[in-house]
Design an enzyme around this catalytic site. Structure first.
Site, PDB file in Angstrom:
ATOM      1  N   GLU A 125       1.068  -1.238   0.095  1.00 58.38           N
ATOM      2  CA  GLU A 125      -0.174   0.214  -0.130  1.00 58.38           C
ATOM      3  C   GLU A 125       0.858   1.324   0.234  1.00 58.38           C
ATOM      4  OE1 GLU A 125      -3.165   1.168  -0.465  1.00 58.38           O
ATOM      5  OE2 GLU A 125      -4.134   0.102   0.398  1.00 58.38           O
ATOM      6  N   ASP A 126       0.773   2.373  -0.331  1.00 64.83           N
ATOM      7  CA  ASP A 126       1.424   3.960  -0.328  1.00 64.83           C
ATOM      8  C   ASP A 126       1.254   4.147   1.057  1.00 64.83           C
ATOM      9  OD1 ASP A 126      -2.211   4.101  -0.219  1.00 64.83           O
ATOM     10  OD2 ASP A 126      -1.317   5.579  -2.726  1.00 64.83           O
ATOM     11  N   ASP A 129      -4.204   5.688   6.509  1.00 62.95           N
ATOM     12  CA  ASP A 129      -4.950   6.556   6.932  1.00 62.95           C
ATOM     13  C   ASP A 129      -6.123   5.880   7.884  1.00 62.95           C
ATOM     14  OD1 ASP A 129      -6.602   6.969   5.216  1.00 62.95           O
ATOM     15  OD2 ASP A 129      -5.935   8.205   4.421  1.00 62.95           O
ATOM     16  N   THR A 133     -10.221   0.595   3.972  1.00 61.84           N
ATOM     17  CA  THR A 133     -10.297   0.187   3.231  1.00 61.84           C
ATOM     18  C   THR A 133      -9.836  -0.920   3.194  1.00 61.84           C
ATOM     19  OG1 THR A 133     -10.291   2.431   2.081  1.00 61.84           O
ATOM     20  CG2 THR A 133      -9.624   0.315   0.170  1.00 61.84           C
ATOM     21  N   LYS A 158      -0.380   7.022   8.772  1.00 69.07           N
ATOM     22  CA  LYS A 158      -0.920   8.945   9.217  1.00 69.07           C
ATOM     23  C   LYS A 158      -0.984   8.875  10.179  1.00 69.07           C
ATOM     24  CE  LYS A 158      -2.640  11.789   5.635  1.00 69.07           C
ATOM     25  NZ  LYS A 158      -3.830  12.871   4.973  1.00 69.07           N
ATOM     26  N   PHE A 179      -2.400  16.497   4.548  1.00 71.38           N
ATOM     27  CA  PHE A 179      -2.989  15.775   2.816  1.00 71.38           C
ATOM     28  C   PHE A 179      -1.342  15.899   1.900  1.00 71.38           C
ATOM     29  CE2 PHE A 179      -4.665  14.484  -0.477  1.00 71.38           C
ATOM     30  CZ  PHE A 179      -5.486  14.305  -0.551  1.00 71.38           C
ATOM     31  N   ARG A 192       0.619  12.369  -8.766  1.00 67.57           N
ATOM     32  CA  ARG A 192       1.537  10.776  -8.986  1.00 67.57           C
ATOM     33  C   ARG A 192       2.920  10.169  -9.241  1.00 67.57           C
ATOM     34  NH1 ARG A 192      -2.568   7.787  -7.212  1.00 67.57           N
ATOM     35  NH2 ARG A 192      -4.720   7.754  -8.361  1.00 67.57           N
TER      36      ARG A 192
END
Length: 213
Positions: A125-126, A129, A133, A158, A179, A192
């Site tokens: 995963e990137d 938070d 998901t 995060k 963000f 991106r």
């Protein structure tokens, strides 16, 4: 769980003048958060930890698109240098949150669950938070694919008030609740294409992507 690198809440003394990015993004960042060199160094450290845990095994590295793609490529390269065997799979998720739905996750992107059956699966995963998901995805994977094991490797987590619903075994950086964009992370599908990770500015938030078509 291996120790992760903590990016402090207060801005770090980090030189951003030498960073390159598309000129149309001028003024869209409030500060540089993590340099590409730091990310690659961290991906290499994570690969070593993964290799130690999966020696003699061939895990399926499941890339969650699109955000994790940049990190995934560096992680794979570092694993190749360690002569670690692996399989690659890709997954695109759409999550539907809100009053109308129960917060379900739809998996798309050509993943066949039977390709994961009986295998050690490592989800790449990137960022985690809230973890919503993944907390929906993992039970679906376990039920539909019946893998031997499921773990998570994320570039970023995060720091939020409430703990995430899903923990990753391998974490690159713990970041402030801001963000962030770049290195695969987007806002309205922009950014991106940045080499580094930045905190978005108000100008970036207000920018209309249609100006670039």
């Amino acid at each position: 769980t291996m120790e992760h690198v903590i990016i402090p809440d207060a801005p770090r003394e980090i030189e951003s003048a030498d960073r390159i990015y598309p000129p149309e993004y001028e003024g869209h960042f409030s500060r540089l958060l993590i340099k590409r060199e730091e990310i690659i160094e961290r991906a290499t450290a994570l690969a070593k930890a993964i290799h130690n845990d999966y020696k003699g095994k061939r895990p399926v590295l499941l890339c969650v698109l699109k955000g994790a793609a940049s990190f995934y490529l560096h992680l794979l390269e570092a694993l190749q240098d360690l002569r670690q065997g692996f399989y690659t799979e890709f997954l695109r998720l759409s999550s539907y949150e809100g009053a109308e739905t129960s917060g379900t996750v739809k998996a798309r992107g050509g993943l066949h669950y039977q390709d994961l059956t009986g295998k050690d699966v490592l989800i790449v995963e990137d960022m985690i938070d809230t973890g919503t998901t993944l907390s929906h995805l993992i039970p679906v994977l376990k039920k539909e694919a019946n893998p031997k094991s499921v773990e998570v490797c994320t570039l970023l987590t995060k720091r939020l008030q409430t703990p995430a619903k899903c923990e990753a075994k391998y974490v690159g950086f713990s970041i402030p609740n801001q963000f962030v964009i770049g290195y695969g992370l987007d806002y309205n599908e922009l950014y991106r294409d940045l080499k580094d990770i930045w905190v978005i500015s108000q100008k970036g938030i207000d920018f209309d992507p249609k100006q670039l078509y």
